[in-house]
Design a protein around this motif. Structure first.
Motif, short mmCIF file in Angstrom:
data_model
loop_
_atom_site.label_atom_id
_atom_site.label_comp_id
_atom_site.label_asym_id
_atom_site.label_seq_id
_atom_site.Cartn_x
_atom_site.Cartn_y
_atom_site.Cartn_z
N SER A 4 42.86 32.20 49.58
CA SER A 4 42.82 30.65 49.48
C SER A 4 43.67 30.36 48.39
O SER A 4 43.93 30.83 47.37
N THR A 5 43.76 28.86 48.19
CA THR A 5 44.15 28.20 46.90
C THR A 5 43.07 28.17 45.99
O THR A 5 41.96 27.96 46.47
N ASN A 6 43.33 27.84 44.76
CA ASN A 6 42.53 27.66 43.52
C ASN A 6 42.25 26.31 43.59
O ASN A 6 41.59 26.09 42.35
N VAL A 7 42.53 25.37 44.42
CA VAL A 7 41.95 23.99 44.28
C VAL A 7 41.34 23.90 45.51
O VAL A 7 40.98 24.42 46.53
N GLY A 8 40.69 22.46 45.52
CA GLY A 8 39.95 21.86 46.84
C GLY A 8 38.55 22.18 47.20
O GLY A 8 38.03 22.27 48.02
N GLY A 9 38.18 23.07 45.99
CA GLY A 9 36.73 23.61 45.98
C GLY A 9 36.22 24.98 46.37
O GLY A 9 35.21 25.31 46.25
N VAL A 10 37.22 25.74 46.70
CA VAL A 10 36.91 27.10 47.30
C VAL A 10 36.53 27.91 45.81
O VAL A 10 35.61 28.70 45.97
N PRO A 11 37.28 27.63 44.78
CA PRO A 11 36.60 28.55 43.67
C PRO A 11 35.33 28.05 43.30
O PRO A 11 34.39 28.98 42.69
N GLU A 12 34.62 26.99 43.49
CA GLU A 12 33.39 26.58 43.24
C GLU A 12 32.50 27.23 44.38
O GLU A 12 31.27 27.27 44.07
N VAL A 13 33.06 27.55 45.58
CA VAL A 13 31.98 27.89 46.67
C VAL A 13 31.95 29.42 46.96
O VAL A 13 30.93 29.78 47.59
N LEU A 14 32.97 29.85 46.34
CA LEU A 14 32.88 31.29 46.85
C LEU A 14 32.88 32.49 45.47
O LEU A 14 33.86 32.07 44.73
N PRO A 15 32.29 33.64 45.41
CA PRO A 15 32.35 34.27 44.25
C PRO A 15 33.48 34.98 44.35
O PRO A 15 34.21 35.19 45.27
N SER A 16 34.34 35.23 43.14
CA SER A 16 35.41 36.07 43.03
C SER A 16 35.57 37.24 43.59
O SER A 16 36.74 37.54 44.17
N ASP A 17 34.37 37.95 43.89
CA ASP A 17 34.68 38.96 44.60
C ASP A 17 34.80 38.97 46.22
O ASP A 17 35.15 39.92 46.95
N MET A 18 34.70 37.91 46.68
CA MET A 18 34.95 37.37 48.09
C MET A 18 36.10 36.74 48.25
O MET A 18 36.68 36.54 49.41
N ALA A 19 37.14 36.64 47.37
CA ALA A 19 38.30 35.82 47.53
C ALA A 19 39.55 36.03 46.40
O ALA A 19 38.95 36.58 45.29
N TYR A 20 40.54 36.03 47.05
CA TYR A 20 41.69 36.07 45.95
C TYR A 20 42.31 34.64 45.95
O TYR A 20 42.38 34.01 47.07
N LEU A 21 42.36 34.07 44.81
CA LEU A 21 42.62 32.41 44.85
C LEU A 21 43.93 32.56 44.20
O LEU A 21 44.50 32.92 43.18
N SER A 22 44.84 31.73 44.89
CA SER A 22 46.19 31.56 44.59
C SER A 22 46.39 30.11 44.24
O SER A 22 45.68 29.21 44.37
N ASP A 23 47.78 29.98 43.33
CA ASP A 23 48.18 28.67 43.14
C ASP A 23 48.57 27.95 44.45
O ASP A 23 49.03 28.72 45.50
N PRO A 24 48.36 26.78 44.50
CA PRO A 24 48.94 25.90 45.69
C PRO A 24 50.43 25.80 46.06
O PRO A 24 50.97 24.94 46.31
N CYS A 25 50.86 27.21 46.20
CA CYS A 25 52.43 27.24 46.57
C CYS A 25 52.51 28.50 47.53
O CYS A 25 51.89 29.47 47.51
N VAL A 26 53.70 28.47 48.31
CA VAL A 26 53.84 29.53 49.24
C VAL A 26 53.98 30.89 48.55
O VAL A 26 53.58 31.96 48.82
N SER A 27 54.56 30.91 47.32
CA SER A 27 54.93 32.16 46.68
C SER A 27 53.39 32.96 46.10
O SER A 27 53.24 34.12 46.36
N SER A 28 52.67 32.28 45.66
CA SER A 28 51.45 32.54 45.18
C SER A 28 50.63 33.00 46.46
O SER A 28 49.97 34.16 46.53
N LEU A 29 50.49 32.18 47.53
CA LEU A 29 49.80 32.65 48.67
C LEU A 29 50.33 34.04 49.22
O LEU A 29 49.45 34.55 49.55
N THR A 30 51.66 34.06 49.34
CA THR A 30 52.15 35.22 50.08
C THR A 30 51.96 36.54 49.26
O THR A 30 51.55 37.46 49.70
N GLU A 31 51.75 36.46 47.82
CA GLU A 31 51.51 37.25 47.04
C GLU A 31 50.28 37.94 47.19
O GLU A 31 50.03 39.00 47.19
N ASN A 32 49.10 36.84 47.36
CA ASN A 32 47.87 37.27 47.26
C ASN A 32 47.69 37.81 48.68
O ASN A 32 46.61 38.80 48.94
N LEU A 33 48.15 37.29 49.83
CA LEU A 33 48.17 37.90 51.25
C LEU A 33 48.76 39.29 51.15
O LEU A 33 47.97 40.33 51.89
#
Length: 80
Positions: A4-33
């Motif tokens: 997911s992106t690192n904005v919009g509340g996800v960083p506050e609700v999911l522990p870091s071992d449950m998610a890869y957080l991306s900058d809110p842009c296509v390249s960052s999301l693509t990289e983490n996917l």
């Protein structure tokens, strides 16, 4: 597991071992996917265990207690 992106509340609700957080842009999301696919994260994640963890973290009783704590803390602070 979440990518997911690192904005919009996800960083506050999911522990870091449950998610890869991306900058809110296509390249960052693509990289983490791609990273999640390459590392075959799905092979190392037990969805039932993740569900149980999230269920314990966000049950209504806990949310209510934490909300009361925030209000009590605010009421106990010196007034400006």
């Amino acid at each position: 597991f979440v990518v997911s992106t690192n904005v919009g509340g996800v960083p506050e609700v999911l522990p870091s071992d449950m998610a890869y957080l991306s900058d809110p842009c296509v390249s960052s999301l693509t990289e983490n996917l791609s990273r999640a696919i390459k590392e075959r994260i799905i092979d190392h994640v037990n969805p039932f265990e993740f569900h149980e963890r999230v269920k314990r973290m966000y049950c209504w009783g806990r949310i209510a207690r934490e909300t009361v704590n925030v209000y009590e803390d605010a009421l106990n602070r010196p007034r400006l």
